[in-house]
Design an enzyme around this catalytic site. Structure first.
Site, mmCIF file in Angstrom:
data_model
loop_
_atom_site.group_PDB
_atom_site.id
_atom_site.type_symbol
_atom_site.label_atom_id
_atom_site.label_comp_id
_atom_site.label_asym_id
_atom_site.label_seq_id
_atom_site.Cartn_x
_atom_site.Cartn_y
_atom_site.Cartn_z
ATOM 1 N N MET A 29 5.978 -8.309 29.883
ATOM 2 C CA MET A 29 6.295 -7.014 30.490
ATOM 3 C C MET A 29 5.930 -5.899 29.502
ATOM 4 O O MET A 29 6.444 -4.795 29.568
ATOM 5 C CB MET A 29 7.776 -6.956 30.878
ATOM 6 C CG MET A 29 8.121 -8.008 31.931
ATOM 7 S SD MET A 29 9.551 -7.607 32.941
ATOM 8 C CE MET A 29 10.855 -7.624 31.730
ATOM 9 N N GLY A 30 5.039 -6.215 28.561
ATOM 10 C CA GLY A 30 4.590 -5.215 27.595
ATOM 11 C C GLY A 30 5.594 -5.027 26.481
ATOM 12 O O GLY A 30 6.460 -5.868 26.252
ATOM 13 N N LEU A 32 4.953 -5.169 23.305
ATOM 14 C CA LEU A 32 4.694 -6.430 22.602
ATOM 15 C C LEU A 32 5.228 -6.427 21.172
ATOM 16 O O LEU A 32 5.126 -5.430 20.470
ATOM 17 C CB LEU A 32 3.182 -6.696 22.571
ATOM 18 C CG LEU A 32 2.478 -6.708 23.925
ATOM 19 C CD1 LEU A 32 1.006 -7.040 23.743
ATOM 20 C CD2 LEU A 32 3.140 -7.685 24.891
ATOM 21 N N GLY A 35 6.751 -11.915 18.632
ATOM 22 C CA GLY A 35 6.991 -13.078 19.493
ATOM 23 C C GLY A 35 5.860 -13.221 20.512
ATOM 24 O O GLY A 35 5.242 -14.289 20.639
ATOM 25 N N HIS A 36 5.554 -12.118 21.216
ATOM 26 C CA HIS A 36 4.452 -12.164 22.197
ATOM 27 C C HIS A 36 3.131 -12.503 21.493
ATOM 28 O O HIS A 36 2.319 -13.273 21.994
ATOM 29 C CB HIS A 36 4.261 -10.797 22.869
ATOM 30 C CG HIS A 36 5.448 -10.299 23.625
ATOM 31 N ND1 HIS A 36 6.196 -9.220 23.217
ATOM 32 C CD2 HIS A 36 6.009 -10.720 24.778
ATOM 33 C CE1 HIS A 36 7.164 -8.994 24.077
ATOM 34 N NE2 HIS A 36 7.084 -9.893 25.039
ATOM 35 N N SER A 195 13.183 -9.176 20.327
ATOM 36 C CA SER A 195 13.282 -8.897 21.749
ATOM 37 C C SER A 195 12.968 -7.416 21.957
ATOM 38 O O SER A 195 13.333 -6.579 21.109
ATOM 39 C CB SER A 195 14.718 -9.172 22.237
ATOM 40 O OG SER A 195 14.951 -8.522 23.462
ATOM 41 N N SER A 196 12.316 -7.109 23.062
ATOM 42 C CA SER A 196 12.032 -5.698 23.356
ATOM 43 C C SER A 196 13.328 -4.915 23.485
ATOM 44 O O SER A 196 13.368 -3.711 23.266
ATOM 45 C CB SER A 196 11.229 -5.581 24.645
ATOM 46 O OG SER A 196 10.036 -6.305 24.503
ATOM 47 N N ARG A 197 14.404 -5.603 23.876
ATOM 48 C CA ARG A 197 15.669 -4.892 24.090
ATOM 49 C C ARG A 197 16.423 -4.622 22.777
ATOM 50 O O ARG A 197 17.398 -3.880 22.799
ATOM 51 C CB ARG A 197 16.552 -5.668 25.072
ATOM 52 C CG ARG A 197 16.005 -5.589 26.506
ATOM 53 C CD ARG A 197 16.909 -6.264 27.510
ATOM 54 N NE ARG A 197 16.531 -5.962 28.876
ATOM 55 C CZ ARG A 197 15.964 -6.822 29.731
ATOM 56 N NH1 ARG A 197 15.688 -8.057 29.358
ATOM 57 N NH2 ARG A 197 15.674 -6.450 30.976
HETATM 58 O O1 PAF Z 1 9.611 -13.008 29.866
HETATM 59 C C1 PAF Z 1 9.166 -11.979 30.410
HETATM 60 O O2 PAF Z 1 8.723 -11.027 29.763
HETATM 61 C C2 PAF Z 1 9.161 -11.905 31.916
HETATM 62 O O3 PAF Z 1 10.292 -12.477 32.466
HETATM 63 C C3 PAF Z 1 7.881 -12.468 32.558
HETATM 64 C C4 PAF Z 1 7.751 -13.953 32.313
HETATM 65 C C5 PAF Z 1 6.666 -11.748 32.002
HETATM 66 C C6 PAF Z 1 7.907 -12.238 34.067
HETATM 67 O O4 PAF Z 1 7.956 -10.890 34.370
#
Ligand code: PAF
Length: 285
Positions: A29-30, A32, A35-36, A195-197
């Site tokens: 969900m961007g 980034l 982790g991503h 985490s993004s949050r």
């Molecule tokens: O993990 C996430 O960021 C979201 O749940 C995903 C897998 C991209 C689905 O929107």
């Protein structure tokens, strides 16, 4: 150089010429973080083409959740991906990195879209119990992204452990021919899972947040030393702000049995309106 597509039509034109290549998807969900990027690195190692999708999926947010304020940082995200691409091109000149970042929600949910992909069982506990529509939103969008991107491999982070199990179940039940790879949690040096949050946390909340990973570690030590962990869990649930804290069978999130090979210690800690997820996998043998 990265290729950026914002419509299915343009991505399809590119994808149809790729019949013999393995494609990896990193669905995000961007906003980034490392982790991503670790998922992307793995995908680059294992595939000819790696597709990062960036889409803040409204269907997985409840009506009172943070969809509106969820951080949208496309320019920074593209810079981070370009940076990885630059480094990768030296090592793997033949590999391609693609971003699919639909601008318009209709690319994912066309007008009149009226289908829900809903996995039973493993969606009912933990996050599913706290956020009843969440996993239907996740599986519906992941299914759509799988159909659009048409990958052979998909990479997800262990931090959202239940999400990984739910997606694996969807893939198994619907005979979707995609290998699901779950990669380890990336943590800050103090142990907080990325985490993004995390950016919602104030300075003081940030240090309280460390209680989450420390408690999971304590439980891990007890399990490794074959000691009772249940009283620690009861004390924690009574005295601290947990949404849940459990030790379960890592395969199916059921209550552990004698034959359970691996456990997941999984918890959500609440700090103000932010819920922080974390988990640790530990052998039960
Ligand atoms: O993990 C996430 O960021 C979201 O749940 C995903 C897998 C991209 C689905 O929107």
């Amino acid at each position: 150089m990265i290729r950026i597509y914002t419509t299915q039509k343009d991505y399809n034109l590119y994808r149809t010429n790729l019949t013999h290549n393995s494609v990896g998807i990193v669905a995000t969900m961007g906003n980034l973080h490392e982790g991503h990027l670790s998922l992307l690195q793995k995908s680059i190692e294992e595939n000819t083409v790696s597709v990062v999708t960036i889409f803040v999926n409204p269907k997985q947010f409840g009506p009172t959740e943070d969809f509106d304020k969820y951080p949208r940082t496309l320019d920074e995200d593209l810079n981070k991906i370009s940076n990885i691409a630059l480094h990768a091109s030296a090592q793997y000149p033949e590999k391609e990195i693609v971003v699919f970042a639909p601008k318009n929600i209709d690319e994912i949910y066309p007008i009149g879209f009226n289908t829900i992909i809903s996995v039973g069982g493993v969606t009912q506990s933990l996050e599913g119990a706290k956020r009843p529509t969440h996993f239907d939103g996740v599986t519906t969008v992941v299914y759509r992204l799988f159909k659009i991107v048409n990958p052979s491999n998909a990479y997800f982070g262990q931090k959202d452990y239940q999400q990984c199990i739910v997606i694996k179940k969807m893939v198994e039940d619907l005979s979707i021919n995609i290998n699901i790879h779950i990669l380890p949690i990336i943590r800050n040096s103090d142990g907080l899972a990325l985490s993004s949050r995390n950016q919602y946390l104030s300075e003081s909340e940030r240090s309280i947040a460390l209680h989450l990973s420390r408690t999971l570690k304590q439980i891990e030590m007890l399990i490794k030393n074959k000691k009772d962990y249940t009283s620690l869990i009861s004390d924690e649930l009574r005295n601290n702000k947990w949404d849940y804290l459990e030790v379960l069978d890592s395969k199916n999130l059921a209550f552990p049995q004698n034959q359970t090979k691996e456990l997941v210690i999984i918890g959500v800690y609440k700090l103000g309106s932010t819920r922080l997820l974390d988990n640790i996998l530990v052998s039960n043998l």
